[in-house]
Enzyme design. Structure first.
Site, PDB file in Angstrom:
ATOM      1  N   HIS A   1      91.663  27.719   0.198  1.00 56.52           N
ATOM      2  CA  HIS A   1      90.461  27.055  -0.442  1.00 56.52           C
ATOM      3  C   HIS A   1      90.142  27.632  -1.775  1.00 56.52           C
ATOM      4  O   HIS A   1      89.043  27.534  -2.125  1.00 56.52           O
ATOM      5  CB  HIS A   1      89.187  27.042   0.604  1.00 56.52           C
ATOM      6  CG  HIS A   1      89.542  26.297   1.787  1.00 56.52           C
ATOM      7  ND1 HIS A   1      88.550  26.017   2.853  1.00 56.52           N
ATOM      8  CD2 HIS A   1      90.621  25.539   2.241  1.00 56.52           C
ATOM      9  CE1 HIS A   1      89.107  25.257   3.737  1.00 56.52           C
ATOM     10  NE2 HIS A   1      90.389  24.918   3.720  1.00 56.52           N
TER      11      HIS A   1
ATOM     12  N   ASP B   1      91.838  28.842   4.646  1.00 63.68           N
ATOM     13  CA  ASP B   1      90.339  29.066   4.330  1.00 63.68           C
ATOM     14  C   ASP B   1      90.505  29.640   2.913  1.00 63.68           C
ATOM     15  O   ASP B   1      91.337  29.657   2.255  1.00 63.68           O
ATOM     16  CB  ASP B   1      89.554  29.431   5.123  1.00 63.68           C
ATOM     17  CG  ASP B   1      88.015  28.742   5.441  1.00 63.68           C
ATOM     18  OD1 ASP B   1      87.371  28.976   4.106  1.00 63.68           O
ATOM     19  OD2 ASP B   1      87.726  28.325   6.228  1.00 63.68           O
TER      20      ASP B   1
END
Length: 420
Positions: free
Chosen positions: A267, A244
């Site tokens: 991310h 993430d």
């Protein structure tokens, strides 16, 4: 007199002399954490510090025994010691369920925790009634140095249903800091966290250096470092590879400094998401520089939800950043999470600077500024942007920039070309 360290367990953690000298040199100019450590350095490196070895309190490095209670006993003794204290986890592999190390402590600040081996999280998810594994709370002055914290996430990731369940229960954070101040975390490895690797809430003066954060790119919600409602945060010289956001800077984060970071997979580095919950606080003063992001789904991102939650994200600088094979290199997304928004975002984004950003994009839109029609982005600067295309062949089009509800200031090189 202050209450001594209280400990919570159940279903429901020797700074080197050279590093210390580096931290305290120039002290106050490098932020409050450095001044605090300088003021307490005698207690930190004093050879007379009392050592509390967790094995003395019953911990066993056999890779099987749940050592939560022994860890609690050792912390309790160190926290209640009247002088300098150092809690030591020797070499070997220890297993532990959830533990909270809680202050305030009675002795000289900071207390030191030195981990020489590996600590593995228990895999029975029913043991975790709250969202943390190792908690640090209500502590003023702590040095956490070394060691591997293995969250054993592969045994738990199957229980993450947050993509389809808005009321999901988040999996436990490996290292959770809540209501702490004057904290230094140095040389810690976080491996395969169940949820976030690190989270920091309601805290002040936190420094993380030489961190090694690692989980597979497809591991769900394994944010590397998640910051909210905290002030004066310094993260540097660290490598983050996760599933993430490498670093998520959420509501209420102020005076955040991030430098010499590698990120990927993951991310990217994100401010937000913002504007989802009532009562969120402004994000003010974020600087990211000398960072390298490789094979991430986003690069440098600010994101907010549509809706009427009002707050401000301002005084933000991304500078001297290399982006390698990144899908969305530069992005402000104020329509995050919704394909058909009924209300524009009430979050105001202003005074944002992207400076000396270079590398490669795997998408044809390398710069996307999708701002709110209610609060158009104000004072957004793009200076010396040099991104080349590295994705699948483009047919009859070129790599572009798109800007909505924004009038950026363009300086120097602009590749892709500046949006109109």
């Amino acid at each position: 007199m202050a209450t001594s360290g209280g400990i919570i367990t159940g279903k429901a953690m020797t700074l080197g002399l050279a590093l210390l000298a580096c931290l305290v040199a120039g002290g106050e100019s490098r932020g409050p954490i450095y001044g605090a450590l300088r003021a307490t350095r005698r207690g930190l490196v004093d050879t007379g510090a009392t050592v509390f070895d967790v094995t003395t309190y019953g911990a066993k490095a056999d890779g099987q025994t749940d050592n939560a209670l022994a860890f609690v006993k050792a912390w309790n003794a160190a926290c209640n010691n009247s002088g300098p204290a150092k809690l030591v986890f020797p070499t070997g592999t220890f297993v532990s369920g959830p533990v909270v190390f809680q202050g305030p402590c009675q002795g000289l600040s900071p207390i030191t925790i030195e981990v020489k081996g590996t600590i593995k999280a228990s895999t029975d998810i029913t043991e975790y009634s709250d969202d943390g594994w190792f908690w640090f709370e209500l502590i003023d002055g702590l040095v956490l140095k070394g060691g591997i914290f293995d969250g054993q996430g592969p045994a738990a990731w199957q229980y993450n249903d947050c993509k389809r369940n808005s009321a999901c229960q988040h999996l436990p954070v490996s290292l959770k800091f809540n209501k702490v101040k004057n904290i230094l975390v140095d040389g810690v490895t976080s491996l395969n966290s169940k949820g976030f690797h690190f989270s920091l809430t309601f805290s002040q003066n936190f420094t993380g250096v030489n961190l090694n954060i690692s989980a597979p790119g497809n591991s769900p919600n394994t944010d590397g470092i998640h910051l909210s409602s905290s002030d004066h945060i310094n993260i540097s010289h660290s490598a983050i590879a996760t599933g993430d956001d490498c670093i998520g800077i959420i509501q209420g984060a102020t005076n955040v400094s991030i430098t010499d970071i590698t990120c990927g997979p993951g991310h990217g580095i994100s401010i937000g998401s913002l504007g989802k919950y009532p009562g969120e606080k402004d994000v003010i003063g974020v600087r990211v520089w000398n960072a390298t992001l490789t094979n991430t789904t986003n690069g440098l991102r600010i994101k907010s939800f549509p809706g009427n939650k009002q707050l401000h994200a301002t005084d933000i600088i991304f500078e001297d950043v290399v982006l390698n094979n990144v899908k969305n290199p530069i992005i402000i997304d104020q329509n995050y999470g919704f394909h058909k928004a009924t209300l524009p975002s009430s979050v105001r984004v202003s005074d944002v600077h992207f400076k000396n950003i270079r590398g490669t994009s795997v998408s044809d839109v390398a710069v996307l500024l999708e701002c709110s029609s209610l609060n158009p982005c104000d004072l957004v600067e793009l200076s010396n942007i040099n991104l080349s295309y590295a994705g699948p062949p483009l047919r009859n089009k070129n790599m572009t920039s798109l800007c909505t509800n924004a009038k950026p200031i363009f300086i120097g090189t602009q590749n892709p070309p500046a949006c109109l």
